[in-house]
Design a protein around this motif. Structure first.
Motif, PDB file in Angstrom:
ATOM      1  N   LEU A   3      -2.282  -3.000  -9.806  1.00  0.00           N
ATOM      2  CA  LEU A   3      -1.213  -2.325  -9.032  1.00  0.00           C
ATOM      3  C   LEU A   3      -0.073  -3.204  -8.945  1.00  0.00           C
ATOM      4  CD1 LEU A   3       0.053  -0.234  -7.044  1.00  0.00           C
ATOM      5  CD2 LEU A   3      -1.202  -1.170  -5.354  1.00  0.00           C
ATOM      6  N   LEU A   4       1.214  -2.785  -9.543  1.00  0.00           N
ATOM      7  CA  LEU A   4       2.255  -3.637  -9.007  1.00  0.00           C
ATOM      8  C   LEU A   4       3.073  -2.711  -8.105  1.00  0.00           C
ATOM      9  CD1 LEU A   4       4.733  -5.528  -9.855  1.00  0.00           C
ATOM     10  CD2 LEU A   4       5.391  -4.065 -11.713  1.00  0.00           C
ATOM     11  N   ILE A   5       3.517  -3.825  -7.089  1.00  0.00           N
ATOM     12  CA  ILE A   5       4.207  -3.274  -5.870  1.00  0.00           C
ATOM     13  C   ILE A   5       5.741  -3.685  -5.962  1.00  0.00           C
ATOM     14  CG2 ILE A   5       4.621  -3.149  -3.329  1.00  0.00           C
ATOM     15  CD1 ILE A   5       1.324  -3.343  -3.089  1.00  0.00           C
ATOM     16  N   GLU A  32      -6.470  -5.037  -8.193  1.00  0.00           N
ATOM     17  CA  GLU A  32      -5.623  -6.270  -8.614  1.00  0.00           C
ATOM     18  C   GLU A  32      -4.093  -6.090  -8.425  1.00  0.00           C
ATOM     19  OE1 GLU A  32      -4.255  -9.155 -12.374  1.00  0.00           O
ATOM     20  OE2 GLU A  32      -6.588  -8.308 -12.231  1.00  0.00           O
ATOM     21  N   ILE A  33      -3.557  -6.855  -7.156  1.00  0.00           N
ATOM     22  CA  ILE A  33      -2.169  -6.499  -6.552  1.00  0.00           C
ATOM     23  C   ILE A  33      -1.375  -7.580  -6.977  1.00  0.00           C
ATOM     24  CG2 ILE A  33      -0.745  -5.917  -4.843  1.00  0.00           C
ATOM     25  CD1 ILE A  33      -3.384  -4.748  -3.128  1.00  0.00           C
ATOM     26  N   THR A  34      -0.152  -7.236  -7.852  1.00  0.00           N
ATOM     27  CA  THR A  34       0.837  -8.182  -7.907  1.00  0.00           C
ATOM     28  C   THR A  34       2.178  -7.674  -6.980  1.00  0.00           C
ATOM     29  OG1 THR A  34       0.330  -8.509 -10.201  1.00  0.00           O
ATOM     30  CG2 THR A  34       2.499  -9.082  -9.622  1.00  0.00           C
ATOM     31  N   ALA A  73       5.041  -7.947 -15.496  1.00  0.00           N
ATOM     32  CA  ALA A  73       3.983  -7.272 -14.426  1.00  0.00           C
ATOM     33  C   ALA A  73       3.722  -5.956 -14.719  1.00  0.00           C
ATOM     34  CB  ALA A  73       4.633  -7.608 -13.173  1.00  0.00           C
ATOM     35  N   ALA A  74       5.036  -5.310 -15.099  1.00  0.00           N
ATOM     36  CA  ALA A  74       5.215  -3.699 -15.091  1.00  0.00           C
ATOM     37  C   ALA A  74       4.371  -3.429 -16.339  1.00  0.00           C
ATOM     38  CB  ALA A  74       6.375  -3.161 -15.394  1.00  0.00           C
ATOM     39  N   ASP A  78      -1.252  -0.649 -14.091  1.00  0.00           N
ATOM     40  CA  ASP A  78      -1.653   0.549 -14.369  1.00  0.00           C
ATOM     41  C   ASP A  78      -0.862   1.615 -13.525  1.00  0.00           C
ATOM     42  OD1 ASP A  78      -4.044   0.068 -16.201  1.00  0.00           O
ATOM     43  OD2 ASP A  78      -4.813  -0.742 -14.458  1.00  0.00           O
ATOM     44  N   LEU A  79      -0.351   1.177 -12.571  1.00  0.00           N
ATOM     45  CA  LEU A  79       0.368   2.044 -11.266  1.00  0.00           C
ATOM     46  C   LEU A  79       1.232   0.964 -10.698  1.00  0.00           C
ATOM     47  CD1 LEU A  79       0.332   4.509  -9.601  1.00  0.00           C
ATOM     48  CD2 LEU A  79      -1.389   3.178  -8.239  1.00  0.00           C
ATOM     49  N   ILE A  80       2.499   1.726 -10.741  1.00  0.00           N
ATOM     50  CA  ILE A  80       3.890   0.950 -10.124  1.00  0.00           C
ATOM     51  C   ILE A  80       4.208   1.546  -8.948  1.00  0.00           C
ATOM     52  CG2 ILE A  80       6.121   0.088 -10.438  1.00  0.00           C
ATOM     53  CD1 ILE A  80       5.258   0.174 -13.459  1.00  0.00           C
TER      54      ILE A  80
END
Length: 195
Positions: A3-5, A32-34, A73-74, A78-80
């Motif tokens: 997951l990209l925030i 896994e968060i970035t 990172a994008a 999987d999800l932004i």
């Protein structure tokens, strides 16, 4: 799930941050968060020079700033999750910069020959906070992200937003927290579909 925030609030403990905290509390160790706090980054506005289109297999930009980290990172995610307060009926300035730079840097549609969308198939979602009723506050950004997703060949998972009804009472309460957790469950359900 990766997951990209993209967090685009100037207030590290403001309403958007509070919602994001409640959402990320729901995630288990499989996520896994970035996270990038866009207001603290060096991000220059797109100038539509189209030099990014000369390199068709990777991100390329004339600006030497922090955007390359976001691009990398994008591509890995999987999800932004776009997380922004609504200012003047749209996202905050650093979020708009990132959206513009990603659409040009990721989509090789604008050069001499038609190229690919480098992030085709990725999924995006929106978290927003606002002061007006939802249909008069976040509706333009939600529609904008739907179109953004279609143009970029992305999947739009959906949007969740909360209104600050009064500055005289706390933003976070049991009902808001319940809705935030429900949105987190929706994001986790997306993770289940990946496996």
């Amino acid at each position: 799930m990766k997951l990209l925030i993209l967090f685009a609030s100037p207030r590290p403990r403001g309403n958007t941050a509070q919602l994001l905290e409640k959402i990320t509390e729901v995630f288990d160790e499989s996520v896994e968060i970035t996270r990038f706090d866009l207001y603290g980054m060096d991000l220059k506005s797109c100038i539509a020079c189209r030099r990014c289109q000369k390199v068709t297999d990777s991100f390329h930009c004339v600006h030497d700033d922090d955007m390359q980290e976001i691009f990398d990172a994008a591509l890995e995610s999987d999800l932004i999750l776009f997380a922004t307060p609504i200012y003047s009926f749209y996202c905050t300035p650093p979020m708009k910069i990132v959206m513009d730079r990603l659409v040009y840097g990721m989509c090789k549609y604008y050069g001499e020959t038609m190229g690919p969308s480098l992030w085709a198939g990725k999924t995006i979602a929106l978290l927003s906070t606002f002061g007006y009723p939802e249909e008069k506050a976040s509706d333009l950004l939600v529609e904008g992200l739907r179109r953004y997703a279609k143009h970029n060949k992305l999947n739009f998972l959906g949007a969740y937003g909360e209104r600050q009804r009064s500055y005289k009472e706390p933003f976070m309460n049991a009902e808001v927290e319940k809705r935030a957790r429900a949105f987190a469950e929706k994001l986790m359900a997306y993770d289940d579909n990946l496996n």
